[in-house]
Design a protein around this motif. Structure first.
Motif, mmCIF file in Angstrom:
data_model
loop_
_atom_site.group_PDB
_atom_site.id
_atom_site.type_symbol
_atom_site.label_atom_id
_atom_site.label_comp_id
_atom_site.label_asym_id
_atom_site.label_seq_id
_atom_site.Cartn_x
_atom_site.Cartn_y
_atom_site.Cartn_z
ATOM 1 N N ASN A 62 -7.091 -20.294 60.776
ATOM 2 C CA ASN A 62 -7.658 -21.451 60.098
ATOM 3 C C ASN A 62 -6.925 -21.738 58.793
ATOM 4 O O ASN A 62 -6.256 -20.862 58.235
ATOM 5 N N PRO A 63 -7.064 -22.952 58.261
ATOM 6 C CA PRO A 63 -6.492 -23.251 56.944
ATOM 7 C C PRO A 63 -7.216 -22.475 55.847
ATOM 8 O O PRO A 63 -8.385 -22.094 55.991
ATOM 9 N N LEU A 64 -6.521 -22.233 54.754
ATOM 10 C CA LEU A 64 -7.122 -21.612 53.582
ATOM 11 C C LEU A 64 -7.702 -22.695 52.678
ATOM 12 O O LEU A 64 -6.994 -23.619 52.281
ATOM 13 N N SER A 65 -8.969 -22.584 52.348
ATOM 14 C CA SER A 65 -9.596 -23.496 51.396
ATOM 15 C C SER A 65 -9.566 -22.851 50.015
ATOM 16 O O SER A 65 -10.251 -21.865 49.761
ATOM 17 N N LEU A 66 -8.741 -23.389 49.121
ATOM 18 C CA LEU A 66 -8.667 -22.824 47.773
ATOM 19 C C LEU A 66 -9.986 -22.974 47.021
ATOM 20 O O LEU A 66 -10.310 -22.167 46.160
ATOM 21 N N LYS A 67 -10.741 -23.998 47.351
ATOM 22 C CA LYS A 67 -12.042 -24.185 46.701
ATOM 23 C C LYS A 67 -12.932 -22.978 46.920
ATOM 24 O O LYS A 67 -13.678 -22.564 46.025
#
Length: 230
Positions: free
Chosen positions: A19-24
């Motif tokens: 999955n993508p990394l969510s920096l939030k």
């Protein structure tokens, strides 16, 4: 010994589920608890020289883009970990001479140098494939205990990147430090060579880093940014 083809199927299925990394969700609001590290994105591994690889050069734009996203999201600790060797380096007994100090091979790639904030990046030089023995980098970690989260980019997935992951995680385990390591899969890569299939070693070492060191492996994706627009 014969490897079951199921191993390759399992690796491919694992890869497809990244999955993508969510920096939030990863960093705090100030971004001061997070560092983003590029490993060995230098000319000698990307552009020219006996160890330059087109596979590694192919992720150069992703690495630069990920740095830009991190910058816009508020991460200020941006680090370049780079090979830089004396002409008689002991490592040249195992690998051909590369990234010799004072040569173009030892310089960061243009995609990184052209970033508007390049001069704000911290550069640490290493004389082996493992950052664990880079005294300046270790001193930086010691001086900045507030940095507990690391985002890893660069090369090679199965050499310097893998060793950096283990160093960060295993040192933390030894000292009971809570430390998270995220690897952006499409911003890291390894090389092709006889007896070294890049696709296989790239995936198997990232997968093993997840198993052995609890590293989190992500794809870059648009959701990597804290903001809707990247």
């Amino acid at each position: 010994m014969k490897l079951d083809t199921k191993i390759l199927t399992d690796l491919e299925q694992w890869y497809e589920k990244l999955n993508p990394l969510s920096l939030k969700d990863f960093m705090n609001d100030k971004g001061d608890d997070t560092a983003i590290i590029s490993v060995d994105m230098i000319n000698g591994f990307c552009k020219r020289g006996c160890l330059a690889s087109p596979r590694i050069n192919a992720v150069a734009d992703n690495v630069a883009r990920t740095f830009n996203i991190a910058r816009k999201s508020g991460i200020k600790n941006m680090i370049l970990l780079q090979d830089r060797h004396e002409p008689g380096s002991a490592e040249f007994r195992a690998f051909p001479p590369h990234a010799v100090i004072g040569t173009d091979e030892a310089e960061p790639i243009g995609e990184i140098k052209n970033l508007s904030f390049f001069n704000e990046m911290k550069i640490f030089y290493k004389n082996s494939l493992s950052a664990a023995y880079c005294d300046d980098f270790n001193a930086f970690l010691k001086r900045n205990p507030q940095i507990s989260k690391f985002i890893i980019l660069g090369d090679c997935s199965d050499f310097c990147v893998y060793n950096l992951i283990l160093h960060l995680k295993l040192e933390a385990n030894e000292k009971n430090i809570n430390r998270e390591v995220a690897v952006i899969e499409d911003s890291v890569q390894t090389f092709d060579a006889p007896g070294h299939d890049g696709d296989f070693y790239h995936l198997v070492f990232l997968h093993h880093a997840q198993i052995a060191a609890n590293a989190k492996i992500y794809k870059i994706g648009r959701a990597v940014s804290r903001n809707a627009e990247t």
